[in-house]
Design an enzyme around this catalytic site. Structure first.
Site, PDB file in Angstrom:
ATOM      1  N   LYS A  22      34.501  53.542  33.708  1.00  0.00           N
ATOM      2  CA  LYS A  22      35.636  53.771  34.345  1.00  0.00           C
ATOM      3  C   LYS A  22      36.706  53.519  33.069  1.00  0.00           C
ATOM      4  CE  LYS A  22      38.152  49.753  35.997  1.00  0.00           C
ATOM      5  NZ  LYS A  22      39.156  49.659  35.368  1.00  0.00           N
ATOM      6  N   ASN A  23      36.546  52.671  32.182  1.00  0.00           N
ATOM      7  CA  ASN A  23      37.558  52.197  31.358  1.00  0.00           C
ATOM      8  C   ASN A  23      37.260  53.208  30.084  1.00  0.00           C
ATOM      9  OD1 ASN A  23      38.535  50.161  32.734  1.00  0.00           O
ATOM     10  ND2 ASN A  23      37.503  48.702  31.770  1.00  0.00           N
ATOM     11  N   ARG A  93      46.684  49.506  35.027  1.00  0.00           N
ATOM     12  CA  ARG A  93      46.945  49.530  33.425  1.00  0.00           C
ATOM     13  C   ARG A  93      46.727  50.628  32.611  1.00  0.00           C
ATOM     14  NH1 ARG A  93      49.303  45.521  30.259  1.00  0.00           N
ATOM     15  NH2 ARG A  93      48.137  45.487  28.145  1.00  0.00           N
ATOM     16  N   CYS A 117      45.153  44.725  37.081  1.00  0.00           N
ATOM     17  CA  CYS A 117      44.488  43.533  37.862  1.00  0.00           C
ATOM     18  C   CYS A 117      45.602  42.213  37.433  1.00  0.00           C
ATOM     19  CB  CYS A 117      43.017  43.327  37.084  1.00  0.00           C
ATOM     20  SG  CYS A 117      41.724  44.543  37.722  1.00  0.00           S
ATOM     21  N   ARG A 122      50.252  40.733  31.534  1.00  0.00           N
ATOM     22  CA  ARG A 122      49.866  41.732  30.847  1.00  0.00           C
ATOM     23  C   ARG A 122      50.667  42.379  29.795  1.00  0.00           C
ATOM     24  NH1 ARG A 122      45.218  43.610  33.776  1.00  0.00           N
ATOM     25  NH2 ARG A 122      44.215  44.530  31.886  1.00  0.00           N
ATOM     26  N   ILE A 124      52.620  44.015  26.187  1.00  0.00           N
ATOM     27  CA  ILE A 124      52.079  45.277  25.664  1.00  0.00           C
ATOM     28  C   ILE A 124      52.790  45.430  24.189  1.00  0.00           C
ATOM     29  CG2 ILE A 124      52.003  46.752  27.737  1.00  0.00           C
ATOM     30  CD1 ILE A 124      54.817  47.701  27.217  1.00  0.00           C
ATOM     31  N   ASP A 305      34.970  41.099  31.439  1.00  0.00           N
ATOM     32  CA  ASP A 305      34.865  41.687  32.772  1.00  0.00           C
ATOM     33  C   ASP A 305      33.746  41.371  33.455  1.00  0.00           C
ATOM     34  OD1 ASP A 305      36.621  44.847  31.834  1.00  0.00           O
ATOM     35  OD2 ASP A 305      37.232  42.829  32.445  1.00  0.00           O
ATOM     36  N   ILE A 327      39.595  35.652  26.786  1.00  0.00           N
ATOM     37  CA  ILE A 327      40.429  36.755  26.814  1.00  0.00           C
ATOM     38  C   ILE A 327      41.631  36.635  27.557  1.00  0.00           C
ATOM     39  CG2 ILE A 327      40.660  39.493  27.056  1.00  0.00           C
ATOM     40  CD1 ILE A 327      38.655  39.073  24.677  1.00  0.00           C
ATOM     41  N   ARG A 396      38.143  50.189  42.964  1.00  0.00           N
ATOM     42  CA  ARG A 396      38.927  50.659  41.659  1.00  0.00           C
ATOM     43  C   ARG A 396      37.828  51.050  40.688  1.00  0.00           C
ATOM     44  NH1 ARG A 396      44.184  47.548  40.218  1.00  0.00           N
ATOM     45  NH2 ARG A 396      43.996  48.703  38.486  1.00  0.00           N
TER      46      ARG A 396
HETATM   47  C1  EPZ Z   1      41.210  46.499  28.866  1.00  0.00           C
HETATM   48  O1  EPZ Z   1      42.238  46.146  29.462  1.00  0.00           O
HETATM   49  C2  EPZ Z   1      40.391  46.828  30.077  1.00  0.00           C
HETATM   50  N1  EPZ Z   1      41.208  47.635  31.189  1.00  0.00           N
HETATM   51  C3  EPZ Z   1      40.208  45.396  30.890  1.00  0.00           C
HETATM   52  O2  EPZ Z   1      39.298  45.729  32.139  1.00  0.00           O
HETATM   53  C4  EPZ Z   1      39.369  44.421  30.079  1.00  0.00           C
HETATM   54  O3  EPZ Z   1      39.365  43.355  30.665  1.00  0.00           O
HETATM   55  C5  EPZ Z   1      40.148  44.523  28.760  1.00  0.00           C
HETATM   56  O4  EPZ Z   1      40.543  45.757  28.124  1.00  0.00           O
HETATM   57  C6  EPZ Z   1      39.417  43.750  27.599  1.00  0.00           C
HETATM   58  O5  EPZ Z   1      38.275  44.113  27.435  1.00  0.00           O
HETATM   59  C7  EPZ Z   1      40.740  49.016  30.988  1.00  0.00           C
HETATM   60  O6  EPZ Z   1      40.555  49.505  30.032  1.00  0.00           O
HETATM   61  C8  EPZ Z   1      41.940  49.991  31.937  1.00  0.00           C
HETATM   62  P1  EPZ Z   1      43.549  43.882  25.876  1.00  0.00           P
HETATM   63  P2  EPZ Z   1      43.579  45.737  28.288  1.00  0.00           P
HETATM   64  O7  EPZ Z   1      44.571  44.853  25.449  1.00  0.00           O
HETATM   65  O8  EPZ Z   1      43.503  46.973  27.394  1.00  0.00           O
HETATM   66  C9  EPZ Z   1      46.491  40.593  25.146  1.00  0.00           C
HETATM   67  C10 EPZ Z   1      38.576  45.674  34.408  1.00  0.00           C
HETATM   68  O9  EPZ Z   1      38.361  44.961  35.098  1.00  0.00           O
HETATM   69  N2  EPZ Z   1      47.268  41.752  24.822  1.00  0.00           N
HETATM   70  O10 EPZ Z   1      42.115  44.397  25.194  1.00  0.00           O
HETATM   71  O11 EPZ Z   1      44.983  45.589  29.272  1.00  0.00           O
HETATM   72  C11 EPZ Z   1      46.039  40.614  26.629  1.00  0.00           C
HETATM   73  O12 EPZ Z   1      46.899  39.837  27.524  1.00  0.00           O
HETATM   74  C12 EPZ Z   1      39.831  45.629  33.435  1.00  0.00           C
HETATM   75  O13 EPZ Z   1      38.019  46.928  34.212  1.00  0.00           O
HETATM   76  C13 EPZ Z   1      48.392  41.142  24.110  1.00  0.00           C
HETATM   77  O14 EPZ Z   1      48.677  39.848  24.126  1.00  0.00           O
HETATM   78  O15 EPZ Z   1      43.172  44.361  27.574  1.00  0.00           O
HETATM   79  C14 EPZ Z   1      44.645  40.044  26.662  1.00  0.00           C
HETATM   80  O16 EPZ Z   1      44.831  38.627  26.588  1.00  0.00           O
HETATM   81  C15 EPZ Z   1      40.538  44.454  33.754  1.00  0.00           C
HETATM   82  N3  EPZ Z   1      49.427  42.193  23.771  1.00  0.00           N
HETATM   83  C16 EPZ Z   1      43.727  40.453  25.215  1.00  0.00           C
HETATM   84  O17 EPZ Z   1      45.087  40.790  24.486  1.00  0.00           O
HETATM   85  C17 EPZ Z   1      49.242  43.262  23.984  1.00  0.00           C
HETATM   86  O18 EPZ Z   1      50.035  44.260  23.416  1.00  0.00           O
HETATM   87  C18 EPZ Z   1      43.125  41.590  25.650  1.00  0.00           C
HETATM   88  O19 EPZ Z   1      43.810  42.636  26.377  1.00  0.00           O
HETATM   89  C19 EPZ Z   1      47.879  43.900  24.416  1.00  0.00           C
HETATM   90  C20 EPZ Z   1      47.177  42.943  24.895  1.00  0.00           C
END
Ligand code: EPZ
Length: 419
Positions: A22-23, A93, A117, A122, A124, A305, A327, A396
């Site tokens: 999915k991701n 997301r 989720c 979350r 950016i 995850d 995370i 999802r």
């Molecule tokens: C991706 O989310 C996945 N979603 C998530 O899977 C997964 O848990 C996550 O990566 C970590 O592996 C998709 O791919 C659609 P991150 P993402 O940016 O990209 C912080 C599932 O169950 N952060 O790697 O949003 C963030 O808050 C979903 O399939 C910032 O602070 O995750 C987190 O603590 C749930 N600022 C950490 O970094 C930012 O600008 C990692 O988030 C971006 C992220």
């Protein structure tokens, strides 16, 4: 609202085909915005996030043709530069990938803050940091993100302050047509990042990843491709927690065992019999597994995850364990639901201690995708009939869930509406 009923307590036995990831599918679908001509994406998992992403593109004017149960033809040559489908975007997301793709193609992107989720905020800011360093102007107003550039973006070196899958992917997408070489440091290296890079390079991009550094040399144009998505590592590992909790054996087919090795080693140390080839895992657990202590961290370490599902598994282990969440420190909504089934869990600051527990059937609520998968794990391993509400979260990310679990001998039913 759809719900699942599960009559648990029996061992699972059988084999399943792992679906496409999915991701990976989500960024790849949005990345077709940057390709000219038809693309055929194969091994695509028909889960609601994927269907919603296709709908978002369709509402922007893309030609989307479902070719068979796991292949889709996408052509975005005539899409609008204006993003529509705001309701869908704010649910997911992955719709954040519209920022990088629309900026690269049209020089601007206006969209609602992407959803996802609900385990806490979350942010950016890392995505926006990358776009700004490339020369774009980024603003957030009334829950909208506004990104634009008057002049061509400029290649530069970007060092992310934290490892982020989404920011890594988004900045790669934004840099594809920028003259020169854009360097991104401290990147995420999850398999879905490599899957996207592989997809983009097959469309004519020039991207290289060395460790946590990505070099992206801008090109003039990308062409349509035929591409097969990598297998879903979290789905594969989720089914192993199911068999680890219920006892039994499973063969995972069409997986990529290189992506699973860190967690497979943990399962072996817990006492499971694990055999692998490149594309298959044979997993047997005919006695209660030993416990384990894990900390979630960016790939290649323990995936966040899998945290909720692993906590369910630990309830049925001989000595439980501690899961430190590195995370998403607020990813604990599942704990209250497992405690309704009798799980003995003590939550601390960013960690959960799970004691061996005697669970009983109950009616529980999925609070997010992986929390829902954890409740299925607990229900399958608990005698009696449990009901899991809010199945919309679970579908999802898990394709053909009830058929796959039934094929393993699980007694699971999907009840639609108010049955
Ligand atoms: C991706 O989310 C996945 N979603 C998530 O899977 C997964 O848990 C996550 O990566 C970590 O592996 C998709 O791919 C659609 P991150 P993402 O940016 O990209 C912080 C599932 O169950 N952060 O790697 O949003 C963030 O808050 C979903 O399939 C910032 O602070 O995750 C987190 O603590 C749930 N600022 C950490 O970094 C930012 O600008 C990692 O988030 C971006 C992220």
């Amino acid at each position: 609202m759809e719900k699942l009923t599960i009559e648990g307590g029996g061992a699972l036995k059988g084999e399943i085909n792992v679906s496409g990831m999915k991701n990976s599918a989500l960024p790849i679908i949005f990345a077709t915005i940057l390709l000219k001509g038809d693309s055929v994406i194969k091994n695509i998992p028909l889960v609601s996030d994927v269907l919603n992403s296709l709908e978002i593109l369709r509402e922007m004017g893309a030609k989307i043709t479902v070719l068979d149960s796991h292949s889709v033809l996408i052509n975005t040559d005539n899409i609008s530069s204006e993003i529509k489908a705001h309701a869908l975007i704010s649910k997911m997301r992955a719709s954040s990938y519209l920022m990088g793709t629309m900026l690269a193609r049209f020089g601007h992107a206006e969209l609602p803050m992407p959803g996802g989720c609900n385990f806490g905020v979350r942010p950016i800011e890392q995505h926006l940091k990358g776009f700004s360093l490339l020369g774009a102007v980024c603003n957030e107003e009334n829950d909208f993100v506004l990104i634009s550039t008057k002049n061509p973006l400029k290649s530069t070196k970007i060092t992310l302050d934290k490892i982020s899958v989404g920011a890594t992917i988004n900045i790669v997408l934004a840099s594809l047509f920028i003259e020169g070489v854009t360097v991104i440091e401290n990147v995420a290296v999850e398999p879905h990042v490599d899957d996207l890079i592989h997809f983009l390079n097959s469309a004519g991009a020039k991207i290289i990843r060395y460790g946590r550094r990505i070099f992206c040399e801008g090109v003039k144009q990308l062409h349509g491709v035929e591409y097969e998505i990598y297998p879903d590592m979290i789905e594969a590992l989720t089914y192993l927690t199911y068999v680890g909790a219920t006892g039994g054996e499973i063969v995972l087919k069409n997986t990529n065992t290189a992506h699973l090795s860190y967690v497979l080693d943990i399962f072996s140390k817990m006492g499971a019999d694990v055999g692998i080839t490149e594309r298959e895992v044979k997993f047997r657990a005919y006695r209660a597994l030993d416990g384990a202590n894990v900390t979630t961290a960016p790939y290649p370490l323990f995936p966040t995850d899998l945290h909720p599902q692993f906590a369910s598994l630990l309830c049925f282990s001989k000595n439980g364990g501690i899961i430190k969440e590195g995370i998403f420190p607020t990813r604990f909504a599942y704990v209250g639901e497992l405690q309704k089934m009798g799980a003995c869990m003590k939550q601390g600051n960013g960690y959960i201690e799970v004691l061996p527990s005697k669970l009983h059937s109950a009616t529980v609520n999925a609070t997010d995708l992986r929390a829902g998968a954890a409740l299925i794990c607990a229900a399958l391993a608990t005698h009696g009939v449990s009901t899991i509400n809010n199945v919309n979260y679970i579908v999802r990310g898990y394709e053909d869930l009830t058929n796959k679990i039934s094929s393993l001998g699980g007694k699971i039913k999907l009840l639609k509406g108010e049955q």
